[in-house]
Each structure stands twice: as C-alpha cells, then as structure tokens.
Design a protein around this motif. Structure first.
Motif, PDB file in Angstrom:
ATOM      1  N   GLU A  44      -0.730  -4.193  -8.031  1.00  0.00           N
ATOM      2  CA  GLU A  44      -0.519  -5.526  -8.592  1.00  0.00           C
ATOM      3  C   GLU A  44      -0.192  -6.546  -7.514  1.00  0.00           C
ATOM      4  O   GLU A  44      -0.749  -7.645  -7.497  1.00  0.00           O
ATOM      5  CB  GLU A  44       0.615  -5.497  -9.624  1.00  0.00           C
ATOM      6  CG  GLU A  44       0.876  -6.862 -10.251  1.00  0.00           C
ATOM      7  CD  GLU A  44       2.064  -6.861 -11.196  1.00  0.00           C
ATOM      8  OE1 GLU A  44       2.340  -7.915 -11.789  1.00  0.00           O
ATOM      9  OE2 GLU A  44       2.726  -5.813 -11.333  1.00  0.00           O
ATOM     10  N   THR A  45       0.698  -6.176  -6.599  1.00  0.00           N
ATOM     11  CA  THR A  45       1.047  -7.104  -5.518  1.00  0.00           C
ATOM     12  C   THR A  45      -0.157  -7.390  -4.640  1.00  0.00           C
ATOM     13  O   THR A  45      -0.392  -8.537  -4.235  1.00  0.00           O
ATOM     14  CB  THR A  45       2.202  -6.534  -4.673  1.00  0.00           C
ATOM     15  OG1 THR A  45       3.395  -6.511  -5.473  1.00  0.00           O
ATOM     16  CG2 THR A  45       2.461  -7.382  -3.442  1.00  0.00           C
ATOM     17  N   LEU A  46      -0.945  -6.366  -4.332  1.00  0.00           N
ATOM     18  CA  LEU A  46      -2.145  -6.570  -3.520  1.00  0.00           C
ATOM     19  C   LEU A  46      -3.111  -7.529  -4.217  1.00  0.00           C
ATOM     20  O   LEU A  46      -3.705  -8.399  -3.570  1.00  0.00           O
ATOM     21  CB  LEU A  46      -2.840  -5.232  -3.266  1.00  0.00           C
ATOM     22  CG  LEU A  46      -2.107  -4.258  -2.339  1.00  0.00           C
ATOM     23  CD1 LEU A  46      -2.812  -2.906  -2.346  1.00  0.00           C
ATOM     24  CD2 LEU A  46      -2.027  -4.816  -0.918  1.00  0.00           C
ATOM     25  N   ALA A  47      -3.257  -7.381  -5.526  1.00  0.00           N
ATOM     26  CA  ALA A  47      -4.173  -8.246  -6.276  1.00  0.00           C
ATOM     27  C   ALA A  47      -3.652  -9.683  -6.330  1.00  0.00           C
ATOM     28  O   ALA A  47      -4.423 -10.637  -6.187  1.00  0.00           O
ATOM     29  CB  ALA A  47      -4.364  -7.695  -7.683  1.00  0.00           C
ATOM     30  N   VAL A  48      -2.354  -9.826  -6.546  1.00  0.00           N
ATOM     31  CA  VAL A  48      -1.769 -11.169  -6.603  1.00  0.00           C
ATOM     32  C   VAL A  48      -1.903 -11.859  -5.250  1.00  0.00           C
ATOM     33  O   VAL A  48      -2.232 -13.055  -5.172  1.00  0.00           O
ATOM     34  CB  VAL A  48      -0.296 -11.094  -7.040  1.00  0.00           C
ATOM     35  CG1 VAL A  48       0.392 -12.438  -6.844  1.00  0.00           C
ATOM     36  CG2 VAL A  48      -0.202 -10.671  -8.498  1.00  0.00           C
ATOM     37  N   ILE A  53       0.838  -1.203   0.000  1.00  0.00           N
ATOM     38  CA  ILE A  53       0.000   0.000   0.000  1.00  0.00           C
ATOM     39  C   ILE A  53       0.873   1.253   0.000  1.00  0.00           C
ATOM     40  O   ILE A  53       0.621   2.207  -0.737  1.00  0.00           O
ATOM     41  CB  ILE A  53      -0.958  -0.008   1.201  1.00  0.00           C
ATOM     42  CG1 ILE A  53      -2.059  -1.060   0.981  1.00  0.00           C
ATOM     43  CG2 ILE A  53      -1.581   1.370   1.406  1.00  0.00           C
ATOM     44  CD1 ILE A  53      -3.019  -1.197   2.136  1.00  0.00           C
ATOM     45  N   ALA A  54       1.929   1.240   0.821  1.00  0.00           N
ATOM     46  CA  ALA A  54       2.828   2.398   0.872  1.00  0.00           C
ATOM     47  C   ALA A  54       3.472   2.655  -0.483  1.00  0.00           C
ATOM     48  O   ALA A  54       3.753   3.808  -0.851  1.00  0.00           O
ATOM     49  CB  ALA A  54       3.893   2.186   1.939  1.00  0.00           C
ATOM     50  N   ALA A  76      -5.698  -5.989   7.361  1.00  0.00           N
ATOM     51  CA  ALA A  76      -4.532  -5.176   7.013  1.00  0.00           C
ATOM     52  C   ALA A  76      -4.921  -4.033   6.085  1.00  0.00           C
ATOM     53  O   ALA A  76      -4.447  -2.902   6.233  1.00  0.00           O
ATOM     54  CB  ALA A  76      -3.459  -6.050   6.363  1.00  0.00           C
ATOM     55  N   LEU A  77      -5.790  -4.311   5.129  1.00  0.00           N
ATOM     56  CA  LEU A  77      -6.286  -3.241   4.257  1.00  0.00           C
ATOM     57  C   LEU A  77      -6.996  -2.171   5.080  1.00  0.00           C
ATOM     58  O   LEU A  77      -6.747  -0.969   4.911  1.00  0.00           O
ATOM     59  CB  LEU A  77      -7.247  -3.808   3.210  1.00  0.00           C
ATOM     60  CG  LEU A  77      -6.668  -4.600   2.042  1.00  0.00           C
ATOM     61  CD1 LEU A  77      -7.803  -5.120   1.165  1.00  0.00           C
ATOM     62  CD2 LEU A  77      -5.713  -3.750   1.214  1.00  0.00           C
ATOM     63  N   ARG A  78      -7.866  -2.625   5.969  1.00  0.00           N
ATOM     64  CA  ARG A  78      -8.647  -1.675   6.769  1.00  0.00           C
ATOM     65  C   ARG A  78      -7.751  -0.831   7.668  1.00  0.00           C
ATOM     66  O   ARG A  78      -7.996   0.365   7.878  1.00  0.00           O
ATOM     67  CB  ARG A  78      -9.687  -2.429   7.607  1.00  0.00           C
ATOM     68  CG  ARG A  78     -10.657  -1.502   8.335  1.00  0.00           C
ATOM     69  CD  ARG A  78     -11.748  -2.289   9.017  1.00  0.00           C
ATOM     70  NE  ARG A  78     -11.213  -3.241   9.984  1.00  0.00           N
ATOM     71  CZ  ARG A  78     -11.970  -4.030  10.739  1.00  0.00           C
ATOM     72  NH1 ARG A  78     -13.287  -3.995  10.609  1.00  0.00           N
ATOM     73  NH2 ARG A  78     -11.421  -4.864  11.591  1.00  0.00           N
ATOM     74  N   ALA A 108      -8.167  -0.811  -3.659  1.00  0.00           N
ATOM     75  CA  ALA A 108      -6.714  -0.641  -3.723  1.00  0.00           C
ATOM     76  C   ALA A 108      -6.056  -1.665  -4.642  1.00  0.00           C
ATOM     77  O   ALA A 108      -4.891  -1.500  -5.025  1.00  0.00           O
ATOM     78  CB  ALA A 108      -6.106  -0.742  -2.324  1.00  0.00           C
ATOM     79  N   LEU A 109      -6.807  -2.713  -5.020  1.00  0.00           N
ATOM     80  CA  LEU A 109      -6.258  -3.728  -5.924  1.00  0.00           C
ATOM     81  C   LEU A 109      -6.191  -3.218  -7.357  1.00  0.00           C
ATOM     82  O   LEU A 109      -5.620  -3.889  -8.225  1.00  0.00           O
ATOM     83  CB  LEU A 109      -7.107  -4.998  -5.879  1.00  0.00           C
ATOM     84  CG  LEU A 109      -6.827  -5.984  -4.730  1.00  0.00           C
ATOM     85  CD1 LEU A 109      -7.037  -5.343  -3.374  1.00  0.00           C
ATOM     86  CD2 LEU A 109      -7.698  -7.221  -4.864  1.00  0.00           C
ATOM     87  N   GLY A 110      -6.766  -2.069  -7.595  1.00  0.00           N
ATOM     88  CA  GLY A 110      -6.700  -1.472  -8.915  1.00  0.00           C
ATOM     89  C   GLY A 110      -7.728  -2.037  -9.873  1.00  0.00           C
ATOM     90  O   GLY A 110      -8.771  -2.554  -9.468  1.00  0.00           O
ATOM     91  N   THR A 111      -7.422  -1.935 -11.151  1.00  0.00           N
ATOM     92  CA  THR A 111      -8.310  -2.424 -12.194  1.00  0.00           C
ATOM     93  C   THR A 111      -7.595  -3.495 -13.001  1.00  0.00           C
ATOM     94  O   THR A 111      -6.439  -3.805 -12.749  1.00  0.00           O
ATOM     95  CB  THR A 111      -8.733  -1.274 -13.116  1.00  0.00           C
ATOM     96  OG1 THR A 111      -7.557  -0.693 -13.707  1.00  0.00           O
ATOM     97  CG2 THR A 111      -9.481  -0.202 -12.346  1.00  0.00           C
TER      98      THR A 111
END
Length: 289
Positions: free
Chosen positions: A170-174, A164-165, A201-203, A211-214
C-alpha cells in the motif's frame, strides 16, 4: 534488580544533586541495575543540562511503548535548543510505535531538512510502523530545494526499502501515485528525478511494479507511471523542449523492461556531438546504471 540500599540513594542524587555529571552517573547506574523507572527518566528529561536530557532520551526510547506518559515527556524535547538533543530524540522516535511519533518526525523533517546530519538521523527513524503516515512529508522533502542534498537524495530509496522490507504494498502504491500524479500542469524536472529514484530503488531491492500489489490504487499507480514514462520519451525526443526538463526525463528511461531496448536506442541518439552537454551527461549516467 538492585537492592533499595543502592537504588534510593541513586534516585535521591538524580533528583537533588547540583552536578549534572553526578545526576548522569546516577541515571546510568540505575539503568545498569535494571532499576530505572519512567519517573526517573521524566526527571532527567526535564533537567537544564542538555547532556542529561540527551542521555535520558536515549534510555527512554526502550520504555516509550510501555509507558505512553514517558513518550509525552520525551516529546517536550521536540524543539529543544540543543541540536544533539533533537537528534537523539529523532533516533528515539523511530523506536516508538505511536502515531504521535510519526507526527513528531514530520515536524522535524520540515525544520531539519537543511541539515544533512539531522536529515540522516531522520531517515534512520523510518520503520514499518511510520513510513505510510510519513509518505507525504517524505516526498515533499525529496522534492525540496532547500534540503541538504546528502540526505534528500536518500529519502525515496530509504522509504522504498523500508516499505519493501515490511511487504507494505500500500505504501509503495501511494508513493508511486503521488510521484507520478499529473494534474493540470505538465511534469516537471523534480518529478522525473523522483520517478527515476523510485524505480531505481525498486530495482535495487530486486522488485518490480508488481510489488505495488493489486487493487485500485496499485493499478492506478502503474497506469500513471506508464503515462509518465511515455511523456518522458516524448520529451527526450523533442529537440525544442526545455533542456533541463529533457535531461531530467532522460534519466527515467531504460527502467521499464518492456521498453528497455527502445529506450536505450533513444538514449544513444543523445550521445551525438550536436546534442546539448547536459543531455549527453544524463544519457551516459542512465546507460551506466
């Protein structure tokens, strides 16, 4: 820089003194005078004294990005017999932006995960340049039964925080895709626990699944998480289901804003006197969040 009248005698001591302490003093004085070279560090890294090797790694960390050969010398300590040397190496690897650093950290995760102190050192080495490459190793560590719980429980929160920082969608989605995968086997307790840690952790970073993007990976991850949360609700409602599995499923509830009210009502049903103690405990823990 220090004059040659001081530097050359210090370099000679670093290379020839029979006293490890003298060599260590020479090393640190050279560093203090901004006269420490990659060759000096390579000499210290190969010395039989663990204290000298440890300090050489600490000083080498700042130079590895400019001196790839120094990184090679530092990696020779990957299986050092001294745990403190290995710990110092792990800290240094976090400063080295090279694929070899991520590979070395992955190796140390496999060997050092039962040790809470080394585990915390490994977590401190995570950064924006290595977290993506380390995702498979990190998730395996987070699910490992033989890992020290103190560090294992921080793996997913730390990895999510780093991603997140770095704005690394991409890493969050994976990570989410791997955690919520559903092949031919049913979801297991460890998988529900990982999902709960991931969503928490997201919260904690005031982030959502947005935050996972598109893109395909992100959409697949959100779909998989939704399916897993639906399975968790069904599992919690099934009184005939395995009790540890129901308890693990329960801690994932209440983390989906769209279903929060319904989830809280379902958790409330687990607080009755006839509910198993493990389910009541899981429901209370979840409601406290």
């Amino acid at each position: 820089r220090a004059g040659n009248t001081l530097v050359e005698p210090l370099r000679n001591l670093l290379r020839t003194s029979v006293s490890p302490q003298t060599r260590l003093h020479a090393l640190n004085i050279l560093e203090g005078h901004n006269a420490l070279t990659a060759d000096d560090l390579a000499i210290a890294l190969a010395h039989e004294s663990s204290g000298l090797r440890r300090n050489a790694i600490r000083l080498a960390a700042a130079q590895t990005n400019d001196s790839p050969e120094l990184g090679d010398a530092m990696l020779k300590s990957l299986d050092d017999p001294d745990a403190l040397v290995r710990m110092e190496l792990v800290y240094a690897l976090g400063e080295w932006n090279d694929p070899r650093a991520a590979s070395a950290i992955a190796q140390r995760i496999e060997h050092d995960k039962p040790d809470s102190y080394l585990g915390m050192a490994l977590l401190s080495s995570l950064n924006a340049s290595n977290v993506r490459a380390l995702t498979p190793s990190l998730l395996a560590w987070a699910a490992s039964d033989d890992a020290a719980s103190e560090s294992r429980d921080q793996v997913i929160p730390t990895a999510v925080g780093v991603a997140i920082a770095a704005n690394d969608a991409e890493t969050l989605a994976v990570m989410a895709t791997d955690i919520a995968k559903h092949d031919q086997q049913d979801y297991g307790p460890a998988q529900f626990i990982q999902l709960a840690k991931y969503l928490d952790a997201l919260r904690s970073k005031e982030a959502t699944l947005d935050a996972l993007g598109t893109g395909v990976t992100a959409e697949a991850a959100r779909t998989q998480i939704a399916a897993m949360l639906a399975a968790a609700r069904n599992m919690v409602s099934d009184s005939a289901a395995n009790e540890p599995l129901r308890a693990a499923a329960a801690i994932t509830l209440g983390k989906d804003a769209m279903q929060r009210d319904a989830d809280i009502a379902l958790l409330g049903e687990l607080l009755t006197a006839d509910a198993p103690e493990s389910l009541r405990a899981a429901a209370l823990e979840t409601l406290l969040d």
